[in-house]
Design a protein around this motif. Structure first.
Motif, PDB file in Angstrom:
ATOM      1  N   SER A   1     -11.423  -4.296   3.430  1.00 43.10           N
ATOM      2  CA  SER A   1     -11.352  -4.670   1.792  1.00 43.10           C
ATOM      3  C   SER A   1     -13.003  -4.749   1.359  1.00 43.10           C
ATOM      4  O   SER A   1     -13.288  -4.438   0.303  1.00 43.10           O
TER       5      SER A   1
ATOM      6  N   LYS B   1      -7.384  -2.997   0.250  1.00 38.93           N
ATOM      7  CA  LYS B   1      -6.467  -3.902   0.584  1.00 38.93           C
ATOM      8  C   LYS B   1      -5.352  -3.027   1.475  1.00 38.93           C
ATOM      9  O   LYS B   1      -4.831  -3.456   2.444  1.00 38.93           O
TER      10      LYS B   1
ATOM     11  N   TRP C   1       0.042  -5.981  -1.740  1.00 33.96           N
ATOM     12  CA  TRP C   1       0.232  -6.548  -0.522  1.00 33.96           C
ATOM     13  C   TRP C   1       1.579  -5.998   0.287  1.00 33.96           C
ATOM     14  O   TRP C   1       1.626  -5.658   1.331  1.00 33.96           O
TER      15      TRP C   1
ATOM     16  N   GLY D   1      -4.159  -3.334   5.562  1.00 34.13           N
ATOM     17  CA  GLY D   1      -2.666  -3.570   6.185  1.00 34.13           C
ATOM     18  C   GLY D   1      -2.433  -2.380   7.070  1.00 34.13           C
ATOM     19  O   GLY D   1      -2.008  -2.743   8.198  1.00 34.13           O
TER      20      GLY D   1
END
Length: 408
Positions: free
Chosen positions: A285, A158, A34, A162
């Protein structure tokens, strides 16, 4: 494909690469994934801050819509230069140190854009912003190298979430700040974000040493070898160029469409459409999981069809707010599915060359984006919204034909 991989890796092995032994990595922590995703989003935003601000910048320097649109094109050209000449260093230099240097350089360039007393200075600063904002294309291969084969698609998805959210939300933030505080303020804010992010990554990002040990010249020459010997890489790169081109056609011209008589909105409302599009970023994702289970071709074909459908809806329903909103979501989902599927596919080719594989793919893709920005502005100037939608459909059709028939 295994034969192609051997052809590429054998000539460089004796002098250009360290021994190719498996390097054990600790499990890739979700928090690190993340952090990489957030970094990608915050850095790639540098390239897109200017798009909702083009009309404001044009008024500041008394420029026509077609001329001020060059700022978006120049920034993307700079990003392409960074992809071609900076990102390959991710296979040679320690990646964390390289990323930190690039972030600080990007901060300086953003400050120069905020200060720019003339259009020429802004254009040069925009070119340099693009060059030094290539950090996401170092982080995506880095994440792929740290992930296991079973989870690579999900991890890439993932991190790409972002990046894609950053692309879209940056327009929302930029449009609001530009409308209420002026376009220069947005560039000052971007510079501050880069400085803060540098401090966070200096503390939390792990060091990551690649395997390539040759010269910078041999590193760049290997890009040609990879392109020549890997038809899958060529196909993915050309599809990516068409999709990014069609994507840029829409987002470069949207602010002009919304400020036209069709809607009469300002840059802040134009920026909100980035937030609407970001709702589709979570498809990244899902696309990564799909690449792990169903293969990359499934996501590619489905994404291209969504992309084409979105442009058809824009052509006939774009004059109605509901139709425009729905089309924006579909367009972004289609773009993201094809992009993540393409990257998941190329990262399986030669693991020790992932930064260079990504360089070939993303350089070609952003060359397409630059062409898309230019042709989109040209289409708007001469044919307005119908011309924009026609050019977007042409890019999507080209992507489908290349993916279907090229190098099979």
């Amino acid at each position: 494909m295994k034969e192609a991989a051997r052809v590429v890796s054998q000539p460089a092995a004796p002098e250009d690469a360290r021994p190719d032994f498996p390097v054990p990595h600790p499990p890739l922590a979700p928090a690190l994934v993340w952090l990489m995703a957030a970094t990608c989003g915050l850095v790639v935003a540098n390239i897109y801050y200017n798009q909702p601000l083009l009309a404001e910048i044009g008024r500041t320097f008394q420029l026509s819509e077609s001329k001020v649109s060059l700022i978006a094109t120049i920034t993307q050209v700079g990003y392409t230069i960074g992809l071609l000449f900076v990102v390959p260093l991710g296979d040679k230099r320690e990646r964390k140190s390289l990323i930190l240097v690039l972030l600080l350089a990007a901060a300086v360039c953003l400050a120069a854009a905020a200060f720019a007393p003339s259009f020429a200075v802004l254009a040069v600063a925009s070119l340099c912003i693009g060059i030094f904002s290539a950090v996401p294309q170092l982080l995506v291969p880095m994440a792929a190298s740290l992930a296991s084969n079973e989870e690579r698609g999900r991890v890439v998805g993932k991190v790409m979430s972002g990046l894609l959210i950053g692309i879209l939300v940056s327009r929302t933030i930029s449009g609001y700040v530009g409308a209420h505080f002026g376009w220069r303020t947005m560039f000052w804010v971007g510079a501050a974000i880069m400085v803060v992010l540098t401090g966070i990554l200096a503390r939390m990002l792990p060091r990551n040493q690649p395997q390539f040990a040759g010269s910078y010249g041999s590193l760049l020459r290997s890009l040609g070898t990879l392109t020549r010997d890997l038809p899958v890489l060529r196909r993915s790169a050309l599809v990516g160029a068409c999709m990014f081109g069609g994507f840029s056609v829409f987002w470069t011209t949207l602010v002009f469409f919304l400020e036209s008589d069709a809607y009469g909105y300002g840059s802040d409302i134009a920026g909100l459409f980035g937030l609407i599009g970001a709702s589709g970023a979570f498809a990244a994702s899902a696309a990564g999981k799909s690449a792990d289970t169903k293969g990359a071709d499934y996501g590619l074909n489905f994404g291209i069809l969504l992309f084409l459908g979105a442009y058809v809806l824009l052509a006939f329903g774009g004059y109605y707010l509901v139709g425009l909103v729905i089309a924006v979501v579909i367009l972004d989902v289609g773009q993201q599915m094809t992009h993540v599927s393409n990257q998941a596919r190329i990262f399986t080719l030669i693991p020790e060359a992932r930064s260079r594989l990504n360089t070939v793919y993303m350089t070609t893709a952003f060359m397409g984006a630059s062409v898309g920005s230019f042709t989109g502005a040209w289409a708007w100037t001469h044919f307005h919204w119908p011309g924009v939608c026609s050019v977007g459909v042409a890019f999507g059709v080209a992507a489908y034909l290349i993916n279907r028939f090229y190098a099979r």
